[in-house]
Design a protein around this motif. Structure first.
Motif, PDB file in Angstrom:
ATOM      1  N   LEU A 139       0.855  -1.181   0.000  1.00  0.00           N
ATOM      2  CA  LEU A 139       0.000   0.000   0.000  1.00  0.00           C
ATOM      3  C   LEU A 139       0.893   1.234   0.000  1.00  0.00           C
ATOM      4  O   LEU A 139       1.848   1.307   0.780  1.00  0.00           O
ATOM      5  CB  LEU A 139      -0.884   0.001   1.247  1.00  0.00           C
ATOM      6  CG  LEU A 139      -1.629   1.295   1.566  1.00  0.00           C
ATOM      7  CD1 LEU A 139      -2.791   1.477   0.610  1.00  0.00           C
ATOM      8  CD2 LEU A 139      -2.127   1.277   3.001  1.00  0.00           C
TER       9      LEU A 139
ATOM     10  N   SER B 194      -4.542  -7.627   1.951  1.00  0.00           N
ATOM     11  CA  SER B 194      -3.855  -6.356   1.691  1.00  0.00           C
ATOM     12  C   SER B 194      -4.337  -5.287   2.655  1.00  0.00           C
ATOM     13  O   SER B 194      -5.526  -5.238   2.990  1.00  0.00           O
ATOM     14  CB  SER B 194      -4.109  -5.906   0.259  1.00  0.00           C
ATOM     15  OG  SER B 194      -3.619  -6.874  -0.643  1.00  0.00           O
TER      16      SER B 194
ATOM     17  N   VAL C  31      -5.512  -1.563   3.986  1.00  0.00           N
ATOM     18  CA  VAL C  31      -6.370  -0.537   3.406  1.00  0.00           C
ATOM     19  C   VAL C  31      -6.228   0.730   4.229  1.00  0.00           C
ATOM     20  O   VAL C  31      -6.300   0.688   5.460  1.00  0.00           O
ATOM     21  CB  VAL C  31      -7.849  -0.987   3.398  1.00  0.00           C
ATOM     22  CG1 VAL C  31      -8.759   0.128   2.905  1.00  0.00           C
ATOM     23  CG2 VAL C  31      -8.023  -2.236   2.542  1.00  0.00           C
TER      24      VAL C  31
ATOM     25  N   VAL D  42      -7.799   4.452   5.087  1.00  0.00           N
ATOM     26  CA  VAL D  42      -8.993   5.297   5.017  1.00  0.00           C
ATOM     27  C   VAL D  42      -8.703   6.513   5.881  1.00  0.00           C
ATOM     28  O   VAL D  42      -8.579   6.393   7.102  1.00  0.00           O
ATOM     29  CB  VAL D  42     -10.255   4.558   5.526  1.00  0.00           C
ATOM     30  CG1 VAL D  42     -11.453   5.486   5.476  1.00  0.00           C
ATOM     31  CG2 VAL D  42     -10.505   3.286   4.725  1.00  0.00           C
TER      32      VAL D  42
END
Length: 164
Positions: free
Chosen positions: A103, A142, A144, A146
């Motif tokens: 990421l 994976s 994430v 936010v």
């Protein structure tokens, strides 16, 4: 039914970079206006033929394309526009194997290994480790982001790490 994992393509300007580490390494930058069978020597902006991922997808941070070799902690970084190697197969210490895709967020690149260890790198042309963090829970999903929160789905728990 058996599903062979194929890393997701990454769009770079007027091209898409497709990658596979299944039965051979391949990363190809394909102009979006391409037509027909590109084959092994067909039209492509550039090709890279070593150290590509098997399960994880690559990630783009600025003009840099980050990916690991097969599922191993061996990092390669390419200039996404030219295909030029910026970092060539550098081993990441403290991590073992990846299923999760990396990421990119806030100038950093996050790699989460299958044992639950996250290594955070500063995005750039050198390997600069910002931090290494360990969960006591295996992670294959994976990460994430936010807002200012990072979500990690472990085998047992869902973790939310972040600020206000």
């Amino acid at each position: 039914m058996t599903v062979n994992p194929i890393p997701s393509p990454v769009r770079v300007g007027d091209a898409v970079v497709c990658m596979s580490g299944y039965r051979g390494a391949a990363a190809v930058s394909i102009p979006l206006d391409s037509r027909g069978d590109l084959g092994e020597k067909g039209k492509g902006s550039w090709r890279h033929t070593s150290g590509t991922p098997y399960v994880p997808s690559p990630v783009l941070s600025g003009d840099l394309l980050y990916f690991t070799s097969t599922n191993e902690p061996v990092l390669t970084v390419l200039d996404a526009k030219t295909g030029k190697v910026v970092i060539d197969k550098e081993r990441l210490a403290g991590v073992r194997s990846f299923y999760a895709s990396p990421l990119a967020a806030a100038g950093r690149v996050y790699f989460v290994d299958r044992s639950g260890t996250t290594i955070v790198l500063k995005s750039g042309p050198t390997v600069e480790v910002v931090s290494v963090n360990k969960l006591d829970d295996p992670v294959d999903a994976s990460p994430v982001a936010v807002g200012k929160q990072l979500f990690l789905r472990g085998e047992k728990y869902l973790y939310c790490i972040g600020g206000k």
